[in-house]
Design a protein around this motif. Structure first.
Motif, PDB file in Angstrom:
ATOM      1  N   ALA B 225       0.824  -1.210   0.000  1.00  0.00           N
ATOM      2  CA  ALA B 225       0.000   0.000   0.000  1.00  0.00           C
ATOM      3  C   ALA B 225       0.856   1.257   0.000  1.00  0.00           C
ATOM      4  CB  ALA B 225      -0.938   0.002   1.203  1.00  0.00           C
ATOM      5  N   ILE B 226       1.960   1.234   0.763  1.00  0.00           N
ATOM      6  CA  ILE B 226       2.746   2.469   0.826  1.00  0.00           C
ATOM      7  C   ILE B 226       3.567   2.701  -0.438  1.00  0.00           C
ATOM      8  CG2 ILE B 226       2.845   2.582   3.352  1.00  0.00           C
ATOM      9  CD1 ILE B 226       5.839   1.715   2.946  1.00  0.00           C
ATOM     10  N   VAL B 227       3.775   1.652  -1.225  1.00  0.00           N
ATOM     11  CA  VAL B 227       4.417   1.893  -2.522  1.00  0.00           C
ATOM     12  C   VAL B 227       3.477   2.738  -3.377  1.00  0.00           C
ATOM     13  CG1 VAL B 227       5.279   0.833  -4.650  1.00  0.00           C
ATOM     14  CG2 VAL B 227       5.809  -0.199  -2.444  1.00  0.00           C
ATOM     15  N   ILE B 228       2.201   2.431  -3.272  1.00  0.00           N
ATOM     16  CA  ILE B 228       1.219   3.226  -4.006  1.00  0.00           C
ATOM     17  C   ILE B 228       1.084   4.600  -3.363  1.00  0.00           C
ATOM     18  CG2 ILE B 228      -1.189   3.363  -4.719  1.00  0.00           C
ATOM     19  CD1 ILE B 228      -1.193   0.276  -4.666  1.00  0.00           C
ATOM     20  N   PHE B 229       0.969   4.598  -2.024  1.00  0.00           N
ATOM     21  CA  PHE B 229       0.885   5.875  -1.305  1.00  0.00           C
ATOM     22  C   PHE B 229       2.092   6.745  -1.638  1.00  0.00           C
ATOM     23  CE2 PHE B 229       2.276   8.300   2.436  1.00  0.00           C
ATOM     24  CZ  PHE B 229       1.214   9.174   2.540  1.00  0.00           C
ATOM     25  N   GLY B 230       3.242   6.113  -1.747  1.00  0.00           N
ATOM     26  CA  GLY B 230       4.464   6.851  -2.047  1.00  0.00           C
ATOM     27  C   GLY B 230       4.635   7.140  -3.524  1.00  0.00           C
ATOM     28  N   LEU B 231       3.650   6.728  -4.323  1.00  0.00           N
ATOM     29  CA  LEU B 231       3.663   6.982  -5.753  1.00  0.00           C
ATOM     30  C   LEU B 231       5.005   6.597  -6.393  1.00  0.00           C
ATOM     31  CD1 LEU B 231       1.627  10.259  -5.556  1.00  0.00           C
ATOM     32  CD2 LEU B 231       0.863   8.116  -6.562  1.00  0.00           C
ATOM     33  N   TRP B 232       5.500   5.441  -5.969  1.00  0.00           N
ATOM     34  CA  TRP B 232       6.686   4.849  -6.575  1.00  0.00           C
ATOM     35  C   TRP B 232       7.937   5.719  -6.447  1.00  0.00           C
ATOM     36  CZ3 TRP B 232       1.720   4.557  -8.243  1.00  0.00           C
ATOM     37  CH2 TRP B 232       1.166   3.276  -8.288  1.00  0.00           C
ATOM     38  N   MET B 233       7.995   6.502  -5.383  1.00  0.00           N
ATOM     39  CA  MET B 233       9.188   7.321  -5.153  1.00  0.00           C
ATOM     40  C   MET B 233       9.806   6.948  -3.815  1.00  0.00           C
ATOM     41  SD  MET B 233       8.044  10.998  -6.411  1.00  0.00           S
ATOM     42  CE  MET B 233       7.389  11.244  -8.033  1.00  0.00           C
ATOM     43  N   PRO B 234      11.122   6.714  -3.799  1.00  0.00           N
ATOM     44  CA  PRO B 234      11.793   6.190  -2.604  1.00  0.00           C
ATOM     45  C   PRO B 234      11.532   6.990  -1.329  1.00  0.00           C
ATOM     46  CG  PRO B 234      13.284   6.222  -4.477  1.00  0.00           C
ATOM     47  CD  PRO B 234      12.027   6.889  -4.935  1.00  0.00           C
ATOM     48  N   TRP B 235      11.640   8.313  -1.412  1.00  0.00           N
ATOM     49  CA  TRP B 235      11.471   9.114  -0.202  1.00  0.00           C
ATOM     50  C   TRP B 235      10.052   9.011   0.321  1.00  0.00           C
ATOM     51  CZ3 TRP B 235      15.450  10.641   2.380  1.00  0.00           C
ATOM     52  CH2 TRP B 235      16.656  10.898   1.699  1.00  0.00           C
ATOM     53  N   ARG B 236       9.124   9.076  -0.622  1.00  0.00           N
ATOM     54  CA  ARG B 236       7.731   9.081  -0.175  1.00  0.00           C
ATOM     55  C   ARG B 236       7.298   7.715   0.341  1.00  0.00           C
ATOM     56  NH1 ARG B 236       4.876  13.199  -4.230  1.00  0.00           N
ATOM     57  NH2 ARG B 236       4.855  11.389  -5.587  1.00  0.00           N
ATOM     58  N   VAL B 237       7.861   6.659  -0.223  1.00  0.00           N
ATOM     59  CA  VAL B 237       7.570   5.331   0.298  1.00  0.00           C
ATOM     60  C   VAL B 237       8.049   5.232   1.752  1.00  0.00           C
ATOM     61  CG1 VAL B 237       8.223   2.889   0.123  1.00  0.00           C
ATOM     62  CG2 VAL B 237       7.534   4.157  -1.924  1.00  0.00           C
ATOM     63  N   ALA B 238       9.251   5.738   1.990  1.00  0.00           N
ATOM     64  CA  ALA B 238       9.781   5.719   3.354  1.00  0.00           C
ATOM     65  C   ALA B 238       8.913   6.567   4.277  1.00  0.00           C
ATOM     66  CB  ALA B 238      11.218   6.218   3.362  1.00  0.00           C
ATOM     67  N   LEU B 239       8.552   7.717   3.759  1.00  0.00           N
ATOM     68  CA  LEU B 239       7.692   8.610   4.540  1.00  0.00           C
ATOM     69  C   LEU B 239       6.399   7.899   4.928  1.00  0.00           C
ATOM     70  CD1 LEU B 239       7.567  11.663   5.409  1.00  0.00           C
ATOM     71  CD2 LEU B 239       6.058  11.980   3.429  1.00  0.00           C
ATOM     72  N   GLY B 240       5.838   7.205   3.937  1.00  0.00           N
ATOM     73  CA  GLY B 240       4.606   6.458   4.192  1.00  0.00           C
ATOM     74  C   GLY B 240       4.797   5.446   5.303  1.00  0.00           C
ATOM     75  N   ALA B 241       5.918   4.735   5.271  1.00  0.00           N
ATOM     76  CA  ALA B 241       6.177   3.721   6.297  1.00  0.00           C
ATOM     77  C   ALA B 241       6.263   4.367   7.676  1.00  0.00           C
ATOM     78  CB  ALA B 241       7.472   2.979   5.977  1.00  0.00           C
ATOM     79  N   TYR B 242       6.981   5.489   7.765  1.00  0.00           N
ATOM     80  CA  TYR B 242       7.114   6.146   9.070  1.00  0.00           C
ATOM     81  C   TYR B 242       5.782   6.708   9.536  1.00  0.00           C
ATOM     82  CZ  TYR B 242      12.075   5.529   8.398  1.00  0.00           C
ATOM     83  OH  TYR B 242      13.299   4.958   8.208  1.00  0.00           O
ATOM     84  N   LEU B 243       5.006   7.165   8.578  1.00  0.00           N
ATOM     85  CA  LEU B 243       3.702   7.714   8.922  1.00  0.00           C
ATOM     86  C   LEU B 243       2.798   6.632   9.526  1.00  0.00           C
ATOM     87  CD1 LEU B 243       1.883  10.256   8.635  1.00  0.00           C
ATOM     88  CD2 LEU B 243       1.089   9.300   6.474  1.00  0.00           C
ATOM     89  N   ILE B 244       2.748   5.493   8.845  1.00  0.00           N
ATOM     90  CA  ILE B 244       1.885   4.405   9.302  1.00  0.00           C
ATOM     91  C   ILE B 244       2.316   3.919  10.691  1.00  0.00           C
ATOM     92  CG2 ILE B 244       1.187   2.012   8.832  1.00  0.00           C
ATOM     93  CD1 ILE B 244       0.091   4.018   6.814  1.00  0.00           C
ATOM     94  N   VAL B 245       3.609   3.708  10.835  1.00  0.00           N
ATOM     95  CA  VAL B 245       4.091   3.207  12.125  1.00  0.00           C
ATOM     96  C   VAL B 245       3.936   4.279  13.210  1.00  0.00           C
ATOM     97  CG1 VAL B 245       6.112   2.340  13.357  1.00  0.00           C
ATOM     98  CG2 VAL B 245       5.625   1.540  11.061  1.00  0.00           C
ATOM     99  N   GLY B 246       4.126   5.525  12.812  1.00  0.00           N
ATOM    100  CA  GLY B 246       3.904   6.628  13.749  1.00  0.00           C
ATOM    101  C   GLY B 246       2.465   6.665  14.230  1.00  0.00           C
ATOM    102  N   LEU B 247       1.544   6.436  13.306  1.00  0.00           N
ATOM    103  CA  LEU B 247       0.130   6.426  13.684  1.00  0.00           C
ATOM    104  C   LEU B 247      -0.176   5.290  14.655  1.00  0.00           C
ATOM    105  CD1 LEU B 247      -1.560   7.258  10.282  1.00  0.00           C
ATOM    106  CD2 LEU B 247      -1.741   8.578  12.386  1.00  0.00           C
ATOM    107  N   ARG B 248       0.454   4.150  14.422  1.00  0.00           N
ATOM    108  CA  ARG B 248       0.253   3.033  15.352  1.00  0.00           C
ATOM    109  C   ARG B 248       0.711   3.421  16.745  1.00  0.00           C
ATOM    110  NH1 ARG B 248       3.029  -2.104  12.461  1.00  0.00           N
ATOM    111  NH2 ARG B 248       1.628  -2.328  10.688  1.00  0.00           N
ATOM    112  N   SER B 249       1.820   4.124  16.759  1.00  0.00           N
ATOM    113  CA  SER B 249       2.355   4.549  18.044  1.00  0.00           C
ATOM    114  C   SER B 249       1.404   5.531  18.722  1.00  0.00           C
ATOM    115  CB  SER B 249       3.726   5.177  17.802  1.00  0.00           C
ATOM    116  OG  SER B 249       4.239   5.705  18.974  1.00  0.00           O
ATOM    117  N   VAL B 250       0.854   6.432  17.919  1.00  0.00           N
ATOM    118  CA  VAL B 250      -0.104   7.398  18.454  1.00  0.00           C
ATOM    119  C   VAL B 250      -1.343   6.676  18.981  1.00  0.00           C
ATOM    120  CG1 VAL B 250      -1.676   9.247  17.813  1.00  0.00           C
ATOM    121  CG2 VAL B 250       0.684   9.301  17.013  1.00  0.00           C
ATOM    122  N   ALA B 251      -1.739   5.616  18.259  1.00  0.00           N
ATOM    123  CA  ALA B 251      -2.942   4.881  18.660  1.00  0.00           C
ATOM    124  C   ALA B 251      -2.804   4.348  20.074  1.00  0.00           C
ATOM    125  CB  ALA B 251      -3.200   3.731  17.694  1.00  0.00           C
ATOM    126  N   ILE B 252      -1.599   3.966  20.448  1.00  0.00           N
ATOM    127  CA  ILE B 252      -1.393   3.442  21.801  1.00  0.00           C
ATOM    128  C   ILE B 252      -1.602   4.556  22.822  1.00  0.00           C
ATOM    129  CG2 ILE B 252       0.294   2.416  23.366  1.00  0.00           C
ATOM    130  CD1 ILE B 252       1.556   1.077  20.892  1.00  0.00           C
TER     131      ILE B 252
END
Lengths: 416, 321
Positions: B225-252
């Motif tokens: 999903a984050i490859v799509i979210f990141g629109l096939w760009m390395p930085w944005r894919v990474a950003l997506g990963a940190y965003l998702i995991v960050g949100l999980r952390s916030v959820a706690i």
């Protein structure tokens, strides 16, 4: 085309192989009791489900000719297509006369399914339908008095903590889990004050609920993250209330990186195995005796419906043939701390036996998180008040009348 | 809440998703969809754990996991190029197959203590306030996830082979005409991507989750999903990963919040929600409009950031005419 078919055939065969190997395997026997055990998790979870599986083996060992039919991992994530009814049907077809549904997750379905099989005995472990008398006559319940195990766990954590901050990784919120957190908290407070000589009001005790008995990706919070978070936020002892061992594993990782952190796992006698050095011991269920008694009664035709809340064997806490709940000391405790914990256990034992000077921690004044009174000054909680973590448990006539369970005042975390 | 340790936790937990995401990005940039990520990650995670238990060797465990990831990727690309099967269908079947296989084969090692990648704090750098603990106090696998983002970006946008990579995903015919061996490179990049997915699995069982607990399903889909979210760009894919995991952390943290009552399930839903929104924005021309309304001075930057197009030949087979 042929190549494609080959590939497809191999794939299908592999998938089918995986599915078939996951279905229960058992053959009916001519004599001896056949009993079914339905687990919510895998039989080797080092926690709740493994403890039940071992109890099934204990029956096979001690009741000649008996045979267990096992179904692991009956839950919406692992077997979305399977219902308890289907499982029971299969087990009855294979000759099961007794079926143990070993999770609160099956509490609602068990009596419903049991109606269709009046000749089969059902036991829902941890439920209370038989307590209320609303279940069909072939449904009973039993549970172990884990409150004691958790008080000991809380005490061990309080004896160890350097930061004065404890983190409890909780499963989902219900009366069972709430009373266990409350018990842990009471044990921790008592020991922090009386053995450490600290102010119990300065003890931080946080609970985070992951949302189920174990991690289901995409559904629950991840217990690994929850555990890390507690440690990040300053807790140095994690207490697990879930079926699996993430709290211990995470604490073990952190300890390996040089942090001074510890953990208390839950449920299963061998719970410390994954990180023994930082394990402060494990409160565990020893289901064997209750299983055996029930199986024997069913085999003899003497079983009658009951709701049982089985105590530890205070004279021999870890006796596999007599105790319902035990506590294995962890190597993370110093000799002195172990001795202190033994002292605490002795006091609890005396209290449970009603001896002079014995210790009972469920005594008022105790308030709930919302400030309402749980127990008045000097009031001793009744079993129902402890079980439901509610003040009005004894007056209620149906489960719906009981107030929702609440955590005690002083615990950080949500009650609902 | 301690910001430093929270961020450090995010960098650590997101590492496997970053690695798998970048791996899948390379594969997709070459025009191949490897949909098997969810199963691949499980099987390779289990493999790494099993190997480290059997041999005690962390390098062997990592290599074995990468080999598993690459082998699965090979099935995808081979069945696509040589057998002309539908990539999506094969990938999907492999996902389920590998997940079940991981559980089946992993039984002897399930819930057994394994071995952890040793922490390797970088001297001096680790003492920098905030940044030190967040970035420089991890183990090799986590460092690699950080370096990989830069490497992939540099390779794709700043090197000649990277240009070729883009061309075989965007215009394989043109690349072929220029003399590029399209099929060969698709094999190479799919295998490389698969090996990274395998490494992501190893990162789970040797570091992030430590051990094999059968509870990794879903992580691969998130990486996809984050490859799509990141629109096939390395930085944005990474950003997506940190965003998702960050949100999980916030959820706690949110569980105790009196103000925001957001159940974990909602947070778990967010990756998919973001993915759909991103796709809608990317395909509806809204992003183009946003570029038009930005001041001229920023246009190139904004355009570069918002430019969004999946590799044009993604998921198609290439035939030499």
């Amino acid at each position: 085309m042929f190549k494609k078919l080959c590939v497809l055939a191999v794939l299908v065969a592999l998938v089918a192989g995986g599915v078939i190997s996951a279905t229960p395997q058992a053959q009916a026997q001519d004599d001896g009791l056949i009993f079914g055990v339905v687990l919510v998790g895998p039989k080797d979870d080092h926690g709740w489900s493994e403890a039940h599986y071992n109890a099934g083996l204990y029956v096979e060992e001690n009741l000649p000719g008996s045979k267990m039919l096992l179904l692991e991992s009956l839950n919406a994530a692992d077997r979305p297509e399977t219902t308890l009814e289907q499982v029971v049907e299969g087990m009855v077809e294979q000759g099961a006369q007794l079926i143990l549904t070993t999770s609160a997750d099956f509490e609602v379905d068990t009596p419903v399914v049991a109606e269709s099989y009046p000749d089969v005995v059902f036991v829902n472990v941890s439920g209370d339908d038989a307590f209320w008398g609303i279940a069909p006559e072939n449904v009973g319940n039993f549970m172990g008095q884990m409150e004691y195990g958790e008080m000991i766990a809380g005490c061990a954590a309080a004896l160890k903590t350097q930061t004065g901050s404890l983190g409890y990784v909780g499963p989902l919120i219900d009366p069972e889990t709430t009373r266990l957190v409350n018990a842990t908290y009471l044990g921790a407070r008592y020991c922090y004050e009386n053995y450490r000589g600290m102010d119990p009001n300065e003890l931080t005790f946080g609970v985070t609920w992951i949302g189920f008995w174990f991690n289901i990706p995409g559904v629950t919070l991840d217990p690994t993250d929850v555990s890390s978070k507690f440690l990040d936020d300053g807790a140095d002892v994690l207490i697990s209330g879930i079926d699996t061992t993430e709290a211990l594993v995470v604490a073990g990782q952190r300890a390996a990186e040089g942090e001074a952190v510890w953990a208390v796992p839950y449920d299963f006698e061998g719970g410390c195995e994954e990180a023994p050095d930082i394990c402060l011991g494990v409160p565990y269920f020893n289901w064997g005796p209750a299983y055996l008694k029930t199986a024997q009664a069913v085999a003899d035709g003497t079983w009658v419906q009951s709701w049982e809340w089985n105590p530890p064997d205070w004279d021999d806490l870890n006796n596999p043939d007599t105790t319902a709940v035990g506590y294995i000391m962890g190597t993370g405790l110093s000799d002195e701390e172990t001795a202190t914990l033994e002292e605490f256990i002795a006091a609890l034992a005396a209290g449970a036996k009603g001896e002079e000077g014995g210790l009972n921690l469920f005594v008022g004044p105790l308030n709930f998180q919302d400030g309402s009174v749980y127990l008045e000054e000097g009031e001793v909680a009744t079993p129902a008040q402890i079980w439901f973590a509610a003040r009005n448990a004894d007056e209620a006539e149906t489960p719906e009348d009981v107030n929702p369970p609440q955590l005690l005042e002083g615990i950080e975390g949500t009650s609902e | 809440m301690d910001v430093t340790s929270t961020l450090r936790g995010i960098v650590r937990s997101a590492a496997p998703i970053v690695i798998a995401g970048e791996g899948e990005l390379i594969t997709e940039r070459a025009g191949v969809i490897n949909l098997s990520l969810d199963g691949s990650i499980m099987l390779s995670a289990m493999t790494a754990h099993a190997v480290v238990r059997e041999t005690g060797s962390l390098p062997q465990a990592v290599l074995a996991a990468m080999a598993v990831g690459a082998a699965i990727a090979f099935i995808v690309v081979f069945s696509s190029i040589a057998l002309k099967l539908n990539q999506v269908a094969v990938g999907f079947v492999l996902t389920i197959l590998c997940a079940d296989l991981a559980i089946f084969l992993g039984k002897p090692h399930f819930n057994k203590p394994g071995k952890e990648m040793p922490a390797a704090p970088i001297p001096i750098l680790e003492d920098i306030p905030l940044i030190g603990p967040v970035l420089f106090k991890h183990n090799l696998l986590i460092y690699f996830s950080l370096v990989l983002i830069v490497l992939v970006w540099f390779y794709i946008y700043r090197t000649r082979p990277g240009l070729t990579l883009r061309s075989i995903g965007d215009q394989p015919e043109a690349a072929f005409v220029r003399g590029t061996r399209v099929q060969f490179w698709r094999y190479v990049y799919t295998l490389a991507g698969g090996a990274l997915v395998g490494l992501a699995g190893a990162t789970y069982s040797l570091s992030v989750k430590l051990g094999w607990k059968e509870d990794l399903s879903g992580e691969g889909w998130i990486a996809l999903a984050i490859v799509i979210f990141g629109l096939w760009m390395p930085w944005r894919v990474a950003l997506g990963a940190y965003l998702i995991v960050g949100l999980r952390s916030v959820a706690i943290d949110l569980q105790d919040s009196e103000v925001i009552d957001l159940p974990a399930q909602i947070v778990n839903m967010l990756p998919w929600f973001l993915m759909i929104i991103t796709l809608m924005l990317a395909t509806s021309g809204v992003l183009e409009k946003m570029v038009r309304f930005t001041p001229d001075r920023f246009k190139p930057t904004v355009r570069r950031f918002l430019r969004a197009a999946p590799p044009r030949a993604l998921g198609t087979t290439f035939e030499k005419h």
